[in-house]
Motif scaffolding. Structure first.
Motif, mmCIF file in Angstrom:
data_model
loop_
_atom_site.group_PDB
_atom_site.id
_atom_site.type_symbol
_atom_site.label_atom_id
_atom_site.label_comp_id
_atom_site.label_asym_id
_atom_site.label_seq_id
_atom_site.Cartn_x
_atom_site.Cartn_y
_atom_site.Cartn_z
ATOM 1 N N GLU A 1 86.251 82.540 -8.199
ATOM 2 C CA GLU A 1 86.407 81.715 -9.123
ATOM 3 C C GLU A 1 87.061 81.982 -10.822
ATOM 4 O O GLU A 1 87.802 81.089 -10.992
ATOM 5 C CB GLU A 1 85.546 80.721 -10.135
ATOM 6 N N LEU A 2 87.297 83.163 -11.077
ATOM 7 C CA LEU A 2 87.932 83.931 -11.955
ATOM 8 C C LEU A 2 89.080 83.806 -11.852
ATOM 9 O O LEU A 2 89.594 83.614 -13.163
ATOM 10 C CB LEU A 2 86.956 85.463 -12.096
ATOM 11 N N SER A 3 89.761 84.110 -11.117
ATOM 12 C CA SER A 3 91.236 83.490 -11.326
ATOM 13 C C SER A 3 92.114 82.078 -10.980
ATOM 14 O O SER A 3 92.290 82.117 -11.363
ATOM 15 C CB SER A 3 91.680 84.270 -10.280
ATOM 16 N N ILE A 4 90.615 81.051 -11.121
ATOM 17 C CA ILE A 4 90.958 79.481 -10.896
ATOM 18 C C ILE A 4 92.098 79.394 -12.989
ATOM 19 O O ILE A 4 92.766 79.041 -12.802
ATOM 20 C CB ILE A 4 89.879 79.272 -10.919
ATOM 21 N N VAL B 1 88.496 71.991 -11.564
ATOM 22 C CA VAL B 1 88.306 71.200 -12.839
ATOM 23 C C VAL B 1 87.936 72.398 -13.970
ATOM 24 O O VAL B 1 87.647 71.715 -15.596
ATOM 25 C CB VAL B 1 86.721 70.538 -12.405
ATOM 26 N N TYR B 2 87.872 73.907 -13.870
ATOM 27 C CA TYR B 2 87.590 74.691 -15.247
ATOM 28 C C TYR B 2 88.991 74.818 -15.275
ATOM 29 O O TYR B 2 88.741 74.799 -16.816
ATOM 30 C CB TYR B 2 86.934 75.862 -14.440
ATOM 31 N N PHE C 1 83.726 83.304 -18.694
ATOM 32 C CA PHE C 1 84.644 84.817 -18.642
ATOM 33 C C PHE C 1 86.098 83.797 -17.896
ATOM 34 O O PHE C 1 86.974 84.576 -18.514
ATOM 35 C CB PHE C 1 83.631 85.088 -17.767
ATOM 36 N N MET C 2 86.224 82.801 -17.432
ATOM 37 C CA MET C 2 87.164 82.741 -16.835
ATOM 38 C C MET C 2 87.883 81.993 -18.215
ATOM 39 O O MET C 2 89.205 82.674 -17.968
ATOM 40 C CB MET C 2 87.638 81.412 -16.211
ATOM 41 N N HIS D 1 92.440 85.274 -29.468
ATOM 42 C CA HIS D 1 93.219 84.306 -29.216
ATOM 43 C C HIS D 1 91.732 84.095 -27.644
ATOM 44 O O HIS D 1 90.967 82.826 -27.431
ATOM 45 C CB HIS D 1 93.835 84.202 -28.722
ATOM 46 N N SER D 2 91.575 85.179 -26.866
ATOM 47 C CA SER D 2 90.987 84.723 -25.538
ATOM 48 C C SER D 2 89.878 84.597 -24.940
ATOM 49 O O SER D 2 88.721 83.754 -25.374
ATOM 50 C CB SER D 2 91.495 85.992 -24.576
#
Length: 346
Positions: free
Chosen positions: A254-257, A282-283, A204-205, A177-178
Motif C-alpha cells: 500500500e506504500l505507493s498509494i 482512501v489513504y 509512512f505513506m 514537510h513530509s
C-alpha cells in the motif's frame, strides 16, 4: 532421552505400603532419582518445596484417597501439568476410566511387573522431557522472531526517515514537510477511529508521499517564478515516479498509494489518473487534506504562513471538490480545536 538425562529426573513415589516402595526402589533406583512419601500430606509438602518430574501415586493412602490427592494437585495451577501415574490393584476398565477422569496420565497395576513399570515410567518422562524442551524451543524461536521483526521495523523506519529528509532537503522552503504531512494524516486517522495499524500505515505513506520529487530537478522545485507548462508537467510526474519507486517495496504494497494519488481531486480534476470520489484510494484522500493543510501553513518562497482563518476557509471551500467531505470535516474539526494555532509549529 539419553540415560544420563533420565538419571537426572526425579520421581516421587507416594505409597503407604513399605513393601511396594521397596519393590519400586529395586525396579527404578538405577534409572531415576527417587523420593518417597508415605502419605498424601507428605507428598504435598515435598512437591511444594522440591521439583518433581513424575509422581507414582497409590490409589490408597493412609490419610486420604489417592484420587483426592490427585484432585488437589490438579486444582493447583503449579501442578496442573505434573504427570501422575496411578498405582492400583484394580483390574477393571472402570478403574482406568476413574484415573483418566481424575487427571491421571496412566495406570500401573499391582503387584508390579518390573518391565511394565520401567517402560511406562520411561515413556512418561520422555514425553515430559520433549514437551518441556519443545516449549522452551518455541519460546526461544518466538523471541528470535520478535527480535528480528523489531530490528526489521527499526531499519524500515530509519530508512523511511532518511528518505524523507533527502526529499525535503531538495526544497529549502519545505523542510520537514513530509513528516508534518504524515503526522497530520495520522491525526486525521486517529480522529476517525482507525486501528493503530492503519494509523501506522498512513503515517509512512505520508512520509513518503513526495518521494517522486527525487526525480524532479531542484531548479524546478526551488523556482520562485511562475512555472512553465513544461516545468509543471515535470512536477506532476513526481506522483508517477514515486509510485514506481515504492511499488518495489513488496512487504508494504500500500506504500505507493499515497505517492501516486495524493494530488487526485474528489471532483476528478486532479492527477495523474483523474480519479474521482471513491475511485481515489482512501489513504490518498486523507493525505490530500493533510498535504493541503501543510502547504498553507508552511512558509514558501513567495509568501509566509497563511492565517488560520484563511486556511480553514480554503479547506471548507475545497470540501466536496478538492477534498473528500468526510476528511475535510475532520480537518476542520482539528483546526477548530487548535485555538492557539500551534499545530503547524510542532
Amino acid at each position: 532421552m539419553q540415560i544420563s538425562q533420565l538419571r537426572q529426573t526425579t520421581v516421587l513415589v507416594v505409597d503407604g505400603s513399605e513393601a511396594d516402595c521397596q519393590k519400586l526402589h529395586q525396579i527404578l533406583d538405577p534409572r531415576v532419582q527417587l523420593e518417597e512419601a508415605k502419605s498424601g500430606s507428605e507428598a504435598l509438602s515435598i512437591v511444594n518445596r522440591s521439583f518433581v518430574d513424575l509422581i507414582l501415586l497409590s490409589s490408597k493412602l493412609p490419610d486420604m484417597n489417592g484420587f483426592e490427592l490427585l484432585r488437589k494437585l490438579r486444582h493447583d495451577t503449579r501442578f496442573r501439568d505434573l504427570p501422575v501415574i496411578v498405582m492400583t490393584h484394580e483390574q477393571t476398565q472402570k478403574a482406568e476410566a476413574a484415573v483418566v477422569m481424575a487427571g491421571g496420565f496412566d495406570i500401573i497395576r499391582k503387584p508390579f511387573v518390573p518391565i511394565i513399570v520401567v517402560k511406562k515410567v520411561e515413556q512418561v518422562l520422555e514425553l515430559e522431557y520433549l514437551h518441556r524442551n519443545l516449549k522452551k524451543e518455541v519460546h526461544r524461536q518466538t523471541r528470535l522472531a520478535e527480535d528480528r521483526l523489531a530490528s526489521s521495523e527499526r531499519l524500515f523506519e530509519e530508512t523511511v526517515m532518511a528518505l524523507a529528509k533527502t526529499i525535503d532537503a531538495k526544497d529549502a522552503y519545505t523542510r520537514g514537510h513530509s513528516q508534518r504531512v504524515a503526522r497530520y494524516a495520522r491525526h486525521i486517522a486517529f480522529k476517525l477511529g482507525w486501528l493503530e495499524e492503519e494509523q501506522r500505515k498512513i503515517y509512512f505513506m505520508g512520509i513518503l508521499h513526495d518521494i517522486g520529487k527525487i526525480g524532479v530537478p531542484e531548479s524546478i522545485i526551488n523556482k520562485t517564478a511562475r512555472l512553465t507548462d513544461e516545468e509543471y508537467n515535470k512536477i506532476k510526474q513526481h506522483t508517477v515516479i514515486g509510485s514506481e519507486i515504492l511499488e518495489l517495496v513488496a512487504e508494504f504494497p500500500e506504500l505507493s498509494i499515497g505517492a501516486r494519488s495524493h494530488h487526485e481531486r474528489y471532483d476528478g480534476k486532479g492527477y495523474p489518473d483523474g480519479f474521482a470520489g471513491s475511485q481515489i484510494p482512501v489513504y490518498a484522500r486523507v493525505i490530500a487534506v493533510a498535504d493541503a493543510y501543510d502547504a498553507m501553513t508552511s512558509k514558501r518562497s513567495y509568501r509566509g504562513v497563511l492565517p488560520q482563518d484563511v486556511v480553514r476557509g480554503e479547506i471548507a471551500k475545497g470540501r466536496g471538490t478538492q477534498f473528500d467531505p468526510q476528511f475535510a470535516d475532520v480537518m476542520l474539526q482539528i483546526i477548530d480545536e487548535d485555538e492557539e494555532y500551534i499545530l503547524h509549529e510542532r
